[in-house]
Structures are given as C-alpha cells and as structure tokens.
Design a protein around this motif. Structure first.
Motif, short mmCIF file in Angstrom:
data_model
loop_
_atom_site.label_atom_id
_atom_site.label_comp_id
_atom_site.label_asym_id
_atom_site.label_seq_id
_atom_site.Cartn_x
_atom_site.Cartn_y
_atom_site.Cartn_z
N THR A 56 0.84 -1.19 0.00
CA THR A 56 0.00 0.00 0.00
C THR A 56 0.88 1.25 0.00
O THR A 56 2.04 1.21 0.41
N ASP A 75 -8.65 3.25 -1.41
CA ASP A 75 -8.32 3.94 -0.16
C ASP A 75 -8.39 2.94 0.98
O ASP A 75 -9.46 2.38 1.27
N VAL A 76 -7.25 2.71 1.65
CA VAL A 76 -7.19 1.69 2.70
C VAL A 76 -7.95 2.05 3.96
O VAL A 76 -8.12 1.21 4.85
N SER A 77 -8.42 3.29 4.07
CA SER A 77 -9.15 3.70 5.27
C SER A 77 -10.64 3.41 5.18
O SER A 77 -11.38 3.62 6.14
N VAL A 116 -11.18 -1.76 1.11
CA VAL A 116 -10.23 -2.79 1.53
C VAL A 116 -10.70 -4.16 1.07
O VAL A 116 -9.90 -4.98 0.57
N ASN A 137 2.04 -2.77 4.79
CA ASN A 137 1.15 -1.66 5.12
C ASN A 137 1.96 -0.37 5.21
O ASN A 137 2.42 0.04 6.28
N ASP A 179 -7.34 7.63 10.43
CA ASP A 179 -8.09 6.83 9.45
C ASP A 179 -7.17 6.00 8.57
O ASP A 179 -7.43 4.81 8.32
N THR A 180 -6.10 6.62 8.09
CA THR A 180 -5.18 5.89 7.21
C THR A 180 -4.10 5.16 7.99
O THR A 180 -3.86 3.97 7.77
N GLY A 193 -6.30 1.94 8.53
CA GLY A 193 -5.91 1.28 7.29
C GLY A 193 -5.07 0.04 7.52
O GLY A 193 -5.26 -0.99 6.85
#
Length: 250
Positions: free
Chosen positions: A9, A56-58, A63, A82, A105-106, A110
């Motif tokens: 990521t 977006d991983v958040s 995901v 990650n 968030d990220t 994430g």
C-alpha cells in the motif's frame, strides 16, 4: 499459481515504490495500492507483473475490494506491506479533531483493516506482514501529536498481530524509518533543518528509500523466518541517541 504475490500500500512513490521494485526483482508479483490514481497508473505502466489498485485503505469496502481484486489476479497473498500513511504536523492546540481523524483513518485504521482482510489468504500461504511506523512512534517529538500517536499505535498493533497470528505461521513485524531523503523532504527541508538532522543522527545523513525498502523485504523473506513481533528502527541510529543533542554525543 506458485509465484508469490505481495500487496504494497502507498505504492505510487517513495518507500512503497522502492519496496515494489525490490519485490519484483525477487520474483514476486505485486499488487500496488494507492489512492493517487494518476501517479499509480503512471508508475505501474512502467512495470511488469504488477496490478494497479486505485483504492483507499481507510474505507472498509475499499479494503474488501483490494483483497478481492488481488486474489482474482494473483490467486494468493504471501506478503502484505502496510505502507500507506498520512503526515500532518502541527502544535497540539492547533490540531483539530478533523486533522486527528484524517491521520488515524489511514495510519491506524488502514493497517488494521488491510491486515484483518488479508488474514485468510495469509493463512493459506503462511505469509508475512510488515507494517511501516516511524521513529516518531518510538519517542515523542514536537508537532507530531497525531502522527506520532498513530505510529505508536501501529507498533502495538504489530505486536498484537504477532502474538495472535503466530499459531498460523503468519509473521508480523514493523519498520520504523527515521529521516529519509525523498522528493518531499528535499523540497521542504531548509539547509538548517538538514544540518540539524545530520548533527543528530549518528550516521550523519538521511536514509534513502531503498535502504528502508531493503529492511522491509528482508523481514518478508525466509531469511527472517524466525523473526516476528519485532520493531526495527531503520534510522541511522537516530532513536538510539534520544533527542540527539550533538553536545551530549561528544
């Protein structure tokens, strides 16, 4: 498919891109994940054996899509890096809750979401996770209330992952970069800042993206087959000197 597959990521630039290139050289196929679609599309087009995943991983639904798209393409997941992260620096009293949440968030959510979603596939391959934190998660520094706290959370999350996933032979480790020479740092660091960093780092220089990526790929490899739950500072010795005052080193 017997060729190993990794997810990286934050792969459009910097440490994530360097990690991707080393993994490709090691024979992996790599799912490159980033929310910057323009940059990701450009760098992925210049490489073979990669899948560009603009997500977006958040966001939990994103995901789930990352894992599904990777499995449809590569049929397995052997490694998860990650690396995606948000940096937001400022004084505590000026850090709004909105800014705080944007970082968390990220940087935290994430990592949690990606790791959790990848567990079933990693069980099948007895794979490995490497989370990217920062030396800002190992010790406090000014202007990093959200960033440093998020990276400290990643360090603890890594230990939890190692403790709980070891029974499946899934390893989890964490790399904590120190100051790294990137296009961004070159652009925003004044000469005074550069000199101060050099004076405070025992190796007297910034690290390179490649040097951090080499540590990440080592931790994913069979050479680190008995290494899990470890927090590795790749920082030129910066953390070992505490606040790094030159006067205290002489």
């Amino acid at each position: 498919m017997t060729q190993k597959v990794a997810i990286v990521t934050g792969a459009a630039r910097g440490i994530g891109l360097s990690t991707t290139d080393i993994l490709l050289a090691e024979g992996y196929r790599v799912a490159m994940v980033d929310r910057d679609g323009d940059e990701l599309t450009q760098v992925a087009a210049a490489r073979e054996n990669v899948l560009a995943v603009i997500r977006d991983v958040s966001i939990p639904s994103e995901v789930e899509a990352i894992i599904a798209e990777t499995m449809a393409w590569g049929e397995r997941i052997d490694a998860l890096v990650n690396n995606a992260g948000v940096a937001d620096f400022g004084p505590i009293e000026e850090t709004t809750f909105e800014r705080w949440r944007r970082v968390m968030d990220t940087n935290v959510d994430g990592v949690f979401l990606m790791s959790q979603a990848a567990i079933p596939a990693l069980k099948e391959t007895q794979g490995a996770i490497v989370n990217i934190a920062s030396i800002s998660g190992l010790r406090a520094s000014t202007l990093r209330v959200a960033y440093g706290t998020s990276k400290a959370a990643v360090i603890q999350l890594t230990k939890q992952q190692a403790a709980e996933l070891g029974e499946y032979n899934i390893r989890a480790n964490c790399v904590c970069p120190g100051p790294v020479k990137t296009k961004l740092s070159i652009a925003v660091h004044s000469q005074d800042i550069i000199n101060a960093y050099h004076d405070s780092i025992p190796l007297n220089r910034y690290g390179s993206e490649r040097e951090i990526a080499d540590v990440i790929v080592f931790l994913l490899s069979e050479k680190a087959s008995y290494v899990t739950g470890q927090i590795i500072a790749s920082d030129g010795g910066f953390d070992s000197t505490g606040v790094g005052l030159p006067a205290l080193r002489k």
